[in-house]
Design a protein around this motif. Sequence first.
Motif, PDB file in Angstrom:
ATOM      1  N   ARG A 205     115.409  42.287 -14.735  1.00  0.00           N
ATOM      2  CA  ARG A 205     114.104  41.689 -15.060  1.00  0.00           C
ATOM      3  C   ARG A 205     113.081  41.950 -13.954  1.00  0.00           C
ATOM      4  O   ARG A 205     111.913  42.260 -14.238  1.00  0.00           O
ATOM      5  CB  ARG A 205     114.248  40.202 -15.333  1.00  0.00           C
ATOM      6  CG  ARG A 205     114.837  39.890 -16.708  1.00  0.00           C
ATOM      7  CD  ARG A 205     114.729  38.416 -17.060  1.00  0.00           C
ATOM      8  NE  ARG A 205     115.489  37.587 -16.141  1.00  0.00           N
ATOM      9  CZ  ARG A 205     116.771  37.269 -16.283  1.00  0.00           C
ATOM     10  NH1 ARG A 205     117.436  37.703 -17.328  1.00  0.00           N
ATOM     11  NH2 ARG A 205     117.387  36.516 -15.392  1.00  0.00           N
ATOM     12  N   ASP A 206     113.502  41.822 -12.691  1.00  0.00           N
ATOM     13  CA  ASP A 206     112.580  42.076 -11.576  1.00  0.00           C
ATOM     14  C   ASP A 206     112.087  43.521 -11.561  1.00  0.00           C
ATOM     15  O   ASP A 206     110.897  43.778 -11.355  1.00  0.00           O
ATOM     16  CB  ASP A 206     113.240  41.754 -10.235  1.00  0.00           C
ATOM     17  CG  ASP A 206     113.144  40.286  -9.853  1.00  0.00           C
ATOM     18  OD1 ASP A 206     112.510  39.499 -10.604  1.00  0.00           O
ATOM     19  OD2 ASP A 206     113.700  39.927  -8.797  1.00  0.00           O
ATOM     20  N   GLU A 207     113.001  44.464 -11.786  1.00  0.00           N
ATOM     21  CA  GLU A 207     112.592  45.875 -11.769  1.00  0.00           C
ATOM     22  C   GLU A 207     111.726  46.216 -12.975  1.00  0.00           C
ATOM     23  O   GLU A 207     110.770  46.983 -12.860  1.00  0.00           O
ATOM     24  CB  GLU A 207     113.804  46.803 -11.667  1.00  0.00           C
ATOM     25  CG  GLU A 207     114.581  46.662 -10.371  1.00  0.00           C
ATOM     26  CD  GLU A 207     113.751  46.757  -9.100  1.00  0.00           C
ATOM     27  OE1 GLU A 207     112.680  47.420  -9.093  1.00  0.00           O
ATOM     28  OE2 GLU A 207     114.169  46.157  -8.093  1.00  0.00           O
ATOM     29  N   VAL A 208     112.040  45.649 -14.125  1.00  0.00           N
ATOM     30  CA  VAL A 208     111.184  45.851 -15.303  1.00  0.00           C
ATOM     31  C   VAL A 208     109.776  45.328 -15.002  1.00  0.00           C
ATOM     32  O   VAL A 208     108.767  45.982 -15.317  1.00  0.00           O
ATOM     33  CB  VAL A 208     111.787  45.169 -16.552  1.00  0.00           C
ATOM     34  CG1 VAL A 208     110.763  45.061 -17.675  1.00  0.00           C
ATOM     35  CG2 VAL A 208     113.025  45.926 -17.015  1.00  0.00           C
TER      36      VAL A 208
ATOM     37  N   SER B  41     112.937  54.210 -10.453  1.00  0.00           N
ATOM     38  CA  SER B  41     114.190  54.639  -9.825  1.00  0.00           C
ATOM     39  C   SER B  41     115.047  53.447  -9.418  1.00  0.00           C
ATOM     40  O   SER B  41     116.277  53.501  -9.509  1.00  0.00           O
ATOM     41  CB  SER B  41     113.897  55.516  -8.613  1.00  0.00           C
ATOM     42  OG  SER B  41     113.280  56.722  -9.010  1.00  0.00           O
ATOM     43  N   GLU B  42     114.411  52.376  -8.970  1.00  0.00           N
ATOM     44  CA  GLU B  42     115.165  51.171  -8.613  1.00  0.00           C
ATOM     45  C   GLU B  42     115.809  50.549  -9.857  1.00  0.00           C
ATOM     46  O   GLU B  42     116.926  50.035  -9.788  1.00  0.00           O
ATOM     47  CB  GLU B  42     114.275  50.170  -7.890  1.00  0.00           C
ATOM     48  CG  GLU B  42     113.923  50.641  -6.487  1.00  0.00           C
ATOM     49  CD  GLU B  42     113.005  49.695  -5.736  1.00  0.00           C
ATOM     50  OE1 GLU B  42     112.691  48.593  -6.245  1.00  0.00           O
ATOM     51  OE2 GLU B  42     112.589  50.059  -4.620  1.00  0.00           O
ATOM     52  N   LEU B  43     115.140  50.637 -10.986  1.00  0.00           N
ATOM     53  CA  LEU B  43     115.731  50.184 -12.243  1.00  0.00           C
ATOM     54  C   LEU B  43     116.926  51.068 -12.602  1.00  0.00           C
ATOM     55  O   LEU B  43     118.002  50.576 -12.950  1.00  0.00           O
ATOM     56  CB  LEU B  43     114.687  50.192 -13.360  1.00  0.00           C
ATOM     57  CG  LEU B  43     115.163  49.794 -14.750  1.00  0.00           C
ATOM     58  CD1 LEU B  43     115.695  48.357 -14.769  1.00  0.00           C
ATOM     59  CD2 LEU B  43     114.022  49.956 -15.753  1.00  0.00           C
TER      60      LEU B  43
ATOM     61  N   ALA C  49     104.401  54.709  -6.667  1.00  0.00           N
ATOM     62  CA  ALA C  49     105.038  53.383  -6.682  1.00  0.00           C
ATOM     63  C   ALA C  49     105.748  53.144  -8.014  1.00  0.00           C
ATOM     64  O   ALA C  49     106.853  52.589  -8.046  1.00  0.00           O
ATOM     65  CB  ALA C  49     103.993  52.290  -6.421  1.00  0.00           C
ATOM     66  N   LEU C  50     105.132  53.569  -9.096  1.00  0.00           N
ATOM     67  CA  LEU C  50     105.745  53.440 -10.418  1.00  0.00           C
ATOM     68  C   LEU C  50     107.051  54.217 -10.478  1.00  0.00           C
ATOM     69  O   LEU C  50     108.073  53.717 -10.975  1.00  0.00           O
ATOM     70  CB  LEU C  50     104.768  53.943 -11.486  1.00  0.00           C
ATOM     71  CG  LEU C  50     105.247  53.992 -12.919  1.00  0.00           C
ATOM     72  CD1 LEU C  50     105.687  52.625 -13.418  1.00  0.00           C
ATOM     73  CD2 LEU C  50     104.130  54.538 -13.802  1.00  0.00           C
TER      74      LEU C  50
ATOM     75  N   THR D 158     122.828  40.460 -12.069  1.00  0.00           N
ATOM     76  CA  THR D 158     122.351  41.768 -12.519  1.00  0.00           C
ATOM     77  C   THR D 158     121.173  41.614 -13.473  1.00  0.00           C
ATOM     78  O   THR D 158     120.202  42.373 -13.389  1.00  0.00           O
ATOM     79  CB  THR D 158     123.482  42.563 -13.191  1.00  0.00           C
ATOM     80  OG1 THR D 158     124.598  42.606 -12.296  1.00  0.00           O
ATOM     81  CG2 THR D 158     123.059  43.970 -13.514  1.00  0.00           C
ATOM     82  N   ALA D 159     121.240  40.633 -14.350  1.00  0.00           N
ATOM     83  CA  ALA D 159     120.136  40.389 -15.284  1.00  0.00           C
ATOM     84  C   ALA D 159     118.849  40.085 -14.526  1.00  0.00           C
ATOM     85  O   ALA D 159     117.770  40.576 -14.887  1.00  0.00           O
ATOM     86  CB  ALA D 159     120.489  39.246 -16.234  1.00  0.00           C
TER      87      ALA D 159
END
Length: 119
Positions: free
Chosen positions: A75-78, A47-49, A41-42, A70-71
């Motif tokens: 933030r969501d992917e981080v 990869s999504e980031l 999952a990590l 985009t910001a």
Amino acid sequence: MTDHPRPSPPADLAALRRRLAEFAAARHWEPYHTPKNLAAALSVEASELLEIFQWLTPEESSRVMTDPHTAHRVRDEVADVLAYLLQFCEVLGVDPLAALAAKIERNESRFPAPGAPDG
């Protein structure tokens, strides 16, 4: 304005880890939070980031936070990457801050700064 108040950030890493553990426990997700599943999952979230930056030039990538949409995605992917990393550490009993400090120390020895005195 949104319908949900903006949550205040937890005071520390331990609070985040507790909150993630409580979230998973309330949903009975612990059986699925194996080291293998959490590592996978990590990787997916990292990869999504990366996908956000995939076709950007270096200059465009430096400006991603200037676009609100985009910001938000960054933030969501981080957050997803950090959440899975913390859950992974919890399951294996790894102190992520201690691991990072030890790794920095090893890297400082392996890769001394130019002009630094030999240790």
